[in-house]
Structures are given as structure tokens and as C-alpha cells.
Write a protein that holds these residues in place. Structure first.
Motif, mmCIF file in Angstrom:
data_model
loop_
_atom_site.group_PDB
_atom_site.id
_atom_site.type_symbol
_atom_site.label_atom_id
_atom_site.label_comp_id
_atom_site.label_asym_id
_atom_site.label_seq_id
_atom_site.Cartn_x
_atom_site.Cartn_y
_atom_site.Cartn_z
ATOM 1 N N GLY A 6 0.872 -1.449 0.077
ATOM 2 C CA GLY A 6 -0.044 -0.084 0.054
ATOM 3 C C GLY A 6 0.968 1.226 -0.022
ATOM 4 N N GLY A 7 0.262 2.292 0.690
ATOM 5 C CA GLY A 7 0.894 3.552 0.602
ATOM 6 C C GLY A 7 1.090 4.366 -0.684
ATOM 7 N N GLY A 8 0.228 3.938 -1.372
ATOM 8 C CA GLY A 8 0.301 4.723 -2.692
ATOM 9 C C GLY A 8 -0.869 5.866 -2.584
ATOM 10 N N TYR A 9 -0.960 6.484 -3.719
ATOM 11 C CA TYR A 9 -1.764 7.771 -3.773
ATOM 12 C C TYR A 9 -3.213 7.249 -4.394
ATOM 13 C CZ TYR A 9 3.010 9.205 -4.151
ATOM 14 O OH TYR A 9 4.311 9.305 -3.956
ATOM 15 N N ALA A 10 -3.940 6.921 -3.479
ATOM 16 C CA ALA A 10 -5.497 6.154 -3.664
ATOM 17 C C ALA A 10 -6.200 6.527 -4.853
ATOM 18 C CB ALA A 10 -6.364 6.147 -2.330
ATOM 19 N N THR A 11 -6.492 8.017 -4.858
ATOM 20 C CA THR A 11 -7.357 8.386 -6.010
ATOM 21 C C THR A 11 -6.571 9.438 -6.889
ATOM 22 O OG1 THR A 11 -9.167 7.948 -4.342
ATOM 23 C CG2 THR A 11 -9.615 9.613 -6.244
ATOM 24 N N PRO A 12 -6.576 9.288 -7.983
ATOM 25 C CA PRO A 12 -6.079 10.413 -8.811
ATOM 26 C C PRO A 12 -6.674 11.911 -8.489
ATOM 27 C CG PRO A 12 -6.381 8.755 -10.181
ATOM 28 C CD PRO A 12 -7.115 8.372 -8.863
ATOM 29 N N GLY A 13 -5.885 12.762 -8.414
ATOM 30 C CA GLY A 13 -6.231 14.016 -8.003
ATOM 31 C C GLY A 13 -6.261 14.397 -6.309
ATOM 32 N N GLN A 14 -6.270 13.202 -5.389
ATOM 33 C CA GLN A 14 -6.199 13.528 -4.085
ATOM 34 C C GLN A 14 -4.888 13.869 -3.480
ATOM 35 O OE1 GLN A 14 -6.579 9.763 -2.306
ATOM 36 N NE2 GLN A 14 -7.175 10.273 -0.182
ATOM 37 N N VAL A 15 -4.001 13.837 -4.207
ATOM 38 C CA VAL A 15 -2.698 14.254 -3.778
ATOM 39 C C VAL A 15 -2.151 15.333 -4.944
ATOM 40 C CG1 VAL A 15 -0.407 13.823 -2.978
ATOM 41 C CG2 VAL A 15 -2.223 12.341 -2.480
ATOM 42 N N SER A 16 -1.587 16.428 -4.533
ATOM 43 C CA SER A 16 -1.146 17.438 -5.627
ATOM 44 C C SER A 16 0.180 16.520 -6.018
ATOM 45 C CB SER A 16 -0.911 18.611 -5.042
ATOM 46 O OG SER A 16 0.187 18.896 -4.098
ATOM 47 N N PRO A 17 0.660 17.014 -7.307
ATOM 48 C CA PRO A 17 1.923 16.719 -7.858
ATOM 49 C C PRO A 17 3.205 17.179 -6.943
ATOM 50 C CG PRO A 17 0.546 17.720 -9.736
ATOM 51 C CD PRO A 17 -0.213 17.762 -8.408
ATOM 52 N N THR A 18 2.641 18.437 -6.168
ATOM 53 C CA THR A 18 3.598 18.964 -5.307
ATOM 54 C C THR A 18 3.837 18.214 -4.172
ATOM 55 O OG1 THR A 18 3.363 21.288 -6.001
ATOM 56 C CG2 THR A 18 4.338 20.947 -3.698
ATOM 57 N N GLU A 19 2.796 17.697 -3.529
ATOM 58 C CA GLU A 19 2.749 16.735 -2.488
ATOM 59 C C GLU A 19 3.570 15.410 -2.732
ATOM 60 O OE1 GLU A 19 -0.958 17.605 0.170
ATOM 61 O OE2 GLU A 19 -1.481 17.115 -1.796
ATOM 62 N N ILE A 20 3.341 14.868 -3.958
ATOM 63 C CA ILE A 20 3.906 13.619 -4.371
ATOM 64 C C ILE A 20 5.404 13.852 -4.433
ATOM 65 C CG2 ILE A 20 4.131 12.125 -6.243
ATOM 66 C CD1 ILE A 20 1.405 12.526 -7.126
ATOM 67 N N GLN A 21 5.945 15.073 -5.067
ATOM 68 C CA GLN A 21 7.530 15.256 -5.266
ATOM 69 C C GLN A 21 7.971 15.425 -3.828
ATOM 70 O OE1 GLN A 21 9.183 15.054 -7.836
ATOM 71 N NE2 GLN A 21 7.483 14.452 -9.081
ATOM 72 N N LEU A 91 14.815 0.503 12.078
ATOM 73 C CA LEU A 91 15.379 1.178 10.939
ATOM 74 C C LEU A 91 14.027 1.498 10.122
ATOM 75 C CD1 LEU A 91 18.395 -0.967 9.571
ATOM 76 C CD2 LEU A 91 18.434 1.363 10.468
ATOM 77 N N ALA A 92 12.900 0.813 9.999
ATOM 78 C CA ALA A 92 11.796 1.107 9.187
ATOM 79 C C ALA A 92 10.964 2.107 9.705
ATOM 80 C CB ALA A 92 10.905 -0.348 9.183
ATOM 81 N N ARG A 93 11.130 2.174 11.010
ATOM 82 C CA ARG A 93 9.990 3.133 11.571
ATOM 83 C C ARG A 93 9.987 4.653 11.010
ATOM 84 N NH1 ARG A 93 7.565 2.250 15.884
ATOM 85 N NH2 ARG A 93 8.102 0.625 17.148
ATOM 86 N N ASP A 94 11.150 5.156 10.157
ATOM 87 C CA ASP A 94 11.094 6.373 9.600
ATOM 88 C C ASP A 94 10.704 6.297 8.148
ATOM 89 O OD1 ASP A 94 11.625 7.899 11.989
ATOM 90 O OD2 ASP A 94 13.889 7.526 11.670
ATOM 91 N N CYS A 95 10.193 5.028 7.712
ATOM 92 C CA CYS A 95 9.851 4.915 6.343
ATOM 93 C C CYS A 95 8.759 5.710 5.912
ATOM 94 C CB CYS A 95 9.413 3.645 5.986
ATOM 95 S SG CYS A 95 9.030 3.196 4.409
ATOM 96 N N PRO A 96 8.773 6.684 4.750
ATOM 97 C CA PRO A 96 7.627 7.313 4.300
ATOM 98 C C PRO A 96 6.406 6.978 4.032
ATOM 99 C CG PRO A 96 9.835 8.108 3.235
ATOM 100 C CD PRO A 96 10.103 6.764 4.008
ATOM 101 N N ILE A 97 6.360 5.520 3.698
ATOM 102 C CA ILE A 97 5.112 4.756 3.209
ATOM 103 C C ILE A 97 4.205 5.051 4.291
ATOM 104 C CG2 ILE A 97 5.595 2.415 4.470
ATOM 105 C CD1 ILE A 97 4.709 1.506 1.778
ATOM 106 N N PHE A 98 4.434 5.282 5.632
ATOM 107 C CA PHE A 98 3.181 5.396 6.558
ATOM 108 C C PHE A 98 2.556 6.673 6.574
ATOM 109 C CE2 PHE A 98 6.995 2.788 8.880
ATOM 110 C CZ PHE A 98 6.153 1.687 8.681
ATOM 111 N N GLU A 99 2.943 7.539 5.826
ATOM 112 C CA GLU A 99 2.346 8.913 5.509
ATOM 113 C C GLU A 99 1.072 8.728 4.662
ATOM 114 O OE1 GLU A 99 5.004 11.723 3.621
ATOM 115 O OE2 GLU A 99 6.208 11.855 5.712
ATOM 116 N N PHE A 100 0.915 7.532 3.804
ATOM 117 C CA PHE A 100 -0.151 7.248 3.037
ATOM 118 C C PHE A 100 -0.801 5.986 3.495
ATOM 119 C CE2 PHE A 100 2.004 10.306 0.390
ATOM 120 C CZ PHE A 100 0.866 11.320 -0.003
#
Length: 115
Positions: A6-21, A91-100
Motif C-alpha cells: 500500500g502507501g500509494g496515492y489512492a485516488t488521482p487528484g487526491q494528492v497534488s503533484p507538489t505533495e507527490i514530489q 530502521l523501518a520506523r522512519d519510512c515515508p510509506i506510513f504517510e499514506f
């Protein structure tokens, strides 16, 4: 081995290109930190959107896939050097995947003789 789910951008348009970058920059910083610490052994993202084939059973029937809930789809793997599963989890605790709302499955890799 970290198996990212998981951790993807669920719905197109839900996350802005700036947020993705910004999110991808966090991934780069996190993996570069592991590399600098001598902990990163290998990493490979999977293509998005998810695709693939699955072979099942004795007859090895091939189906298009993977088909699972999107939160359970494997989105990539990463191999780290760690003394224990607890160290790998730290080591995995800081992984960015948790943000999504993604997850990191941590599995020991069997070291084969001569490798």
C-alpha cells in the motif's frame, strides 16, 4: 527484507503533484540515509499501476494479477543489513510509506551457502 504494501496515492487528484514530489524526496532521503549508514543492500520499486501475473496450483494456471485490496498490494521491496528483526524494525520506523497508510512487512532473508 522489507516488503512494502500500500502507501500509494489512492485516488488521482487526491494528492497534488507538489505533495507527490515532496513525498518522493522523503523516500530518497530515507533510502540515502540507509545507504550512508551501510544498511541498504538492495532496493527495487514496482511499477505503478500494479500489474503482473500469478501462477497457481499444480497446473500452473496463469492469471493476470495481482488482485488484492489496494492496501495489500506489494509496492516494492528493500533489503537492509540488520543484526536482528528488532533492529530492522527500528530502521523501518522512519519510512515515508506510513504517510499514506502503507505498511512495511519485515522478513529475514535466508543466506545461502557461498553467497
Amino acid at each position: 527484507m522489507y516488503i512494502f504494501r500500500g502507501g500509494g496515492y489512492a485516488t488521482p487528484g487526491q494528492v497534488s503533484p507538489t505533495e507527490i514530489q515532496a513525498h518522493l524526496a522523503k523516500w530518497n532521503a530515507w533510502t540515502n540515509g540507509l545507504l550512508a549508514a551501510g544498511k541498504l543492500a538492495a532496493a527495487q520499486p514496482l511499477e505503478h499501476p500494479p500489474s503482473g501475473k500469478t501462477l497457481r496450483g499444480r497446473d500452473r494456471v496463469v492469471t493476470d494479477g495481482p488482485y488484492a485490496e489496494s492496501k495489500d498490494l506489494v509496492s516494492g521491496t528493500l533489503v537492509v543489513e540488520a543484526a536482528s528483526l528488532d533492529d530492522a524494525a527500528a530502521l523501518a520506523r522512519d519510512c515515508p510509506i506510513f504517510e499514506f497508510d502503507g505498511s512495511v512487512e519485515i522478513r529475514p532473508v535466508l543466506l545461502l551457502p557461498g553467497k
